[in-house]
Design a protein around this motif. Structure first.
Motif, PDB file in Angstrom:
ATOM      1  N   LEU A  47       0.632  -1.239  -0.116  1.00  0.00           N
ATOM      2  CA  LEU A  47       0.037   0.036   0.133  1.00  0.00           C
ATOM      3  C   LEU A  47       0.946   1.178   0.041  1.00  0.00           C
ATOM      4  O   LEU A  47       1.971   1.271   0.433  1.00  0.00           O
ATOM      5  CB  LEU A  47      -0.898   0.190   1.109  1.00  0.00           C
ATOM      6  CG  LEU A  47      -1.819  -0.940   1.445  1.00  0.00           C
ATOM      7  CD1 LEU A  47      -2.877  -0.932   2.872  1.00  0.00           C
ATOM      8  CD2 LEU A  47      -3.019  -1.018   0.132  1.00  0.00           C
ATOM      9  N   VAL A  48       0.236   2.205  -0.319  1.00  0.00           N
ATOM     10  CA  VAL A  48       1.015   3.588  -0.373  1.00  0.00           C
ATOM     11  C   VAL A  48       0.092   4.693   0.321  1.00  0.00           C
ATOM     12  O   VAL A  48      -1.257   4.409  -0.058  1.00  0.00           O
ATOM     13  CB  VAL A  48       1.221   4.159  -1.755  1.00  0.00           C
ATOM     14  CG1 VAL A  48       1.813   5.437  -1.702  1.00  0.00           C
ATOM     15  CG2 VAL A  48       2.255   3.273  -2.377  1.00  0.00           C
ATOM     16  N   LEU A  49       0.346   5.397   1.214  1.00  0.00           N
ATOM     17  CA  LEU A  49      -0.389   6.290   1.854  1.00  0.00           C
ATOM     18  C   LEU A  49      -1.248   7.315   1.177  1.00  0.00           C
ATOM     19  O   LEU A  49      -2.462   7.407   1.543  1.00  0.00           O
ATOM     20  CB  LEU A  49       0.127   7.113   3.191  1.00  0.00           C
ATOM     21  CG  LEU A  49       0.739   6.433   4.208  1.00  0.00           C
ATOM     22  CD1 LEU A  49       1.642   7.037   5.000  1.00  0.00           C
ATOM     23  CD2 LEU A  49      -0.419   5.825   5.211  1.00  0.00           C
ATOM     24  N   ASP A  50      -0.854   7.405  -0.057  1.00  0.00           N
ATOM     25  CA  ASP A  50      -1.624   8.417  -1.027  1.00  0.00           C
ATOM     26  C   ASP A  50      -2.181   7.692  -2.144  1.00  0.00           C
ATOM     27  O   ASP A  50      -3.216   8.036  -3.033  1.00  0.00           O
ATOM     28  CB  ASP A  50      -0.446   9.307  -1.882  1.00  0.00           C
ATOM     29  CG  ASP A  50       0.192  10.463  -0.900  1.00  0.00           C
ATOM     30  OD1 ASP A  50      -0.405  10.645   0.054  1.00  0.00           O
ATOM     31  OD2 ASP A  50       1.151  10.863  -1.167  1.00  0.00           O
ATOM     32  N   ASP A  51      -2.576   6.281  -1.946  1.00  0.00           N
ATOM     33  CA  ASP A  51      -3.518   5.529  -2.653  1.00  0.00           C
ATOM     34  C   ASP A  51      -4.839   6.038  -2.516  1.00  0.00           C
ATOM     35  O   ASP A  51      -5.054   6.247  -1.213  1.00  0.00           O
ATOM     36  CB  ASP A  51      -3.426   4.049  -2.140  1.00  0.00           C
ATOM     37  CG  ASP A  51      -2.360   3.283  -2.820  1.00  0.00           C
ATOM     38  OD1 ASP A  51      -1.588   3.632  -3.842  1.00  0.00           O
ATOM     39  OD2 ASP A  51      -2.095   2.012  -2.234  1.00  0.00           O
ATOM     40  N   PRO A  52      -5.475   6.313  -3.660  1.00  0.00           N
ATOM     41  CA  PRO A  52      -6.976   6.797  -3.576  1.00  0.00           C
ATOM     42  C   PRO A  52      -7.639   5.502  -3.282  1.00  0.00           C
ATOM     43  O   PRO A  52      -7.485   4.413  -3.459  1.00  0.00           O
ATOM     44  CB  PRO A  52      -7.234   7.074  -5.083  1.00  0.00           C
ATOM     45  CG  PRO A  52      -6.054   6.261  -6.041  1.00  0.00           C
ATOM     46  CD  PRO A  52      -4.790   6.490  -5.045  1.00  0.00           C
ATOM     47  N   ASP A  66     -10.848  11.815  -4.689  1.00  0.00           N
ATOM     48  CA  ASP A  66      -9.739  12.465  -4.110  1.00  0.00           C
ATOM     49  C   ASP A  66      -9.443  11.953  -2.603  1.00  0.00           C
ATOM     50  O   ASP A  66      -8.350  12.300  -1.935  1.00  0.00           O
ATOM     51  CB  ASP A  66      -9.834  14.124  -3.973  1.00  0.00           C
ATOM     52  CG  ASP A  66      -9.942  14.349  -5.355  1.00  0.00           C
ATOM     53  OD1 ASP A  66      -9.150  13.772  -6.306  1.00  0.00           O
ATOM     54  OD2 ASP A  66     -10.434  15.413  -5.565  1.00  0.00           O
ATOM     55  N   ILE A  67     -10.309  10.811  -2.146  1.00  0.00           N
ATOM     56  CA  ILE A  67      -9.872  10.334  -0.726  1.00  0.00           C
ATOM     57  C   ILE A  67      -8.652   9.441  -0.808  1.00  0.00           C
ATOM     58  O   ILE A  67      -8.736   8.521  -1.621  1.00  0.00           O
ATOM     59  CB  ILE A  67     -11.143   9.674  -0.114  1.00  0.00           C
ATOM     60  CG1 ILE A  67     -12.539  10.594  -0.082  1.00  0.00           C
ATOM     61  CG2 ILE A  67     -10.851   8.854   0.933  1.00  0.00           C
ATOM     62  CD1 ILE A  67     -13.717   9.983   0.420  1.00  0.00           C
ATOM     63  N   THR A  68      -7.945   9.437  -0.043  1.00  0.00           N
ATOM     64  CA  THR A  68      -6.529   8.695  -0.032  1.00  0.00           C
ATOM     65  C   THR A  68      -6.627   7.962   1.372  1.00  0.00           C
ATOM     66  O   THR A  68      -7.562   8.104   2.262  1.00  0.00           O
ATOM     67  CB  THR A  68      -5.342   9.367   0.137  1.00  0.00           C
ATOM     68  OG1 THR A  68      -5.238  10.546   1.159  1.00  0.00           O
ATOM     69  CG2 THR A  68      -5.101  10.386  -1.223  1.00  0.00           C
ATOM     70  N   PRO A 112     -12.372  16.072   0.675  1.00  0.00           N
ATOM     71  CA  PRO A 112     -11.296  15.320   1.268  1.00  0.00           C
ATOM     72  C   PRO A 112      -9.960  16.423   1.719  1.00  0.00           C
ATOM     73  O   PRO A 112      -9.643  16.996   0.818  1.00  0.00           O
ATOM     74  CB  PRO A 112     -10.948  14.275   0.479  1.00  0.00           C
ATOM     75  CG  PRO A 112     -12.098  14.143  -0.291  1.00  0.00           C
ATOM     76  CD  PRO A 112     -12.797  15.345  -0.563  1.00  0.00           C
ATOM     77  N   GLY A 113      -9.445  16.236   2.993  1.00  0.00           N
ATOM     78  CA  GLY A 113      -8.533  16.961   3.414  1.00  0.00           C
ATOM     79  C   GLY A 113      -8.647  18.511   3.731  1.00  0.00           C
ATOM     80  O   GLY A 113      -8.075  19.194   4.418  1.00  0.00           O
TER      81      GLY A 113
END
Length: 293
Positions: A47-52, A66-68, A112-113
């Motif tokens: 996994l990558v923390l910036d994965d959508p 845009d939710i990661t 998101p964010g």
């Protein structure tokens, strides 16, 4: 201090005193394990923390584009909490696909964010991501990569089946309450059972880096998003609230399922930890925070 619980079996009442081996629902303290599971897969490169979220959850609405994973972990996704999903019965099992459809149909509270709002559904989604990325049932992943690895022999996730030594939840007047559903609706958000001894061992293992290597341990236990709740609870890491208590850094989380209250906290500078597990709604764990000072 133990609490006597009344169990009804075949028409007779039995008084069972809770003891050190009694297992309690950790409720939202379970989110620490969900965050750790996610970070283990980030550490693995899966996994990558910036994965959508849409990379791992099918049929997400366009509004979720845009939710990661970072947003889910920090409660900055715009998803609401259980009160925003009144159509969900927390005690009733549904098919996972139906639960996800319900999440999809409720509008985000903000882009998101661009805000912070506590969200158990966000952590249910993270559990689904872990399950899909690891290609193994979520509770089995926790057992293999966290519980067994750390020697947490009295800790498990999900419905307990016929396991012994389980506390039964009660309302504030001492009446038994039906448990929330933990295999689907509560998965990742409030599904872990444990003992005070195991939770204490968990806090130490997490703080000491015996589960997550750097930088993932620090990412989890330090502020990743502002909550705006005041100095004692000014930020959220991944699965933990962070802030200062009497000028010292600390991290902590509370939990509340039907009939259960939980609290776990650590002040690393002092080597001081507190674990409170209760099977009555009458417990107010926050009143014991001065014990950490």
């Amino acid at each position: 201090m133990t609490r006597a619980e009344i169990l009804v079996r075949q028409g007779e009442d039995f008084i069972v005193d809770n003891a050190t081996e009694t297992l309690y629902q950790l409720a939202s303290v379970s989110k620490q394990f969900t965050a750790a599971a996610t970070l283990l897969l980030v550490e693995d490169g899966t996994l990558v923390l910036d994965d959508p979220v849409g990379r791992w959850i099918d049929d997400c609405p366009e509004e979720w584009r845009d939710i990661t994973l970072h947003h889910l972990l920090t409660h900055t996704s715009g998803l609401g909490h259980w009160d925003d999903y009144p159509m969900i019965d927390l005690a009733q099992r549904v098919e996972p696909s139906e639960l996800l459809k319900t999440f999809h149909c409720v509008p985000l509270q903000y882009p998101p964010g661009e805000g912070w709002s506590y969200s158990s559904p966000a952590y249910v989604l993270l559990a689904h991501v872990v399950e899909r990325a690891a290609d193994t049932p979520y509770r089995a992943f926790l057992a293999d990569r966290i519980f067994d690895h750390l020697g947490l022999t009295e800790t498990f996730a999900g419905a307990p089946g016929a396991r012994p030594n389980l506390a039964r939840g009660h309302d504030a007047e001492g009446r038994p309450l039906p448990t929330w559903e933990l295999d689907v609706v509560g998965m990742g958000a409030g599904d872990v059972w444990s003992t005070a001894k195991d939770v204490l061992a968990w806090l130490d293992a997490l703080q000491d880096g015996r589960l997550l290597s750097e930088p993932y341990r620090t990412l989890m236990l330090t502020e990743r998003a502002r909550t705006g709740k005041g100095p004692d609870e000014s930020g959220y890491g991944y699965g933990v609230f962070v802030g200062e208590l009497n000028g010292r850094q600390w991290w902590h989380h509370s939990g509340h399922n039907a009939g259960f209250k939980a609290y776990a906290a650590s002040i690393p500078e002092l080597g001081r930890r507190i674990v409170i597990l209760s099977n009555t709604e009458a417990t107010d764990a926050s009143t014991l925070e001065p014990l950490l000072a």
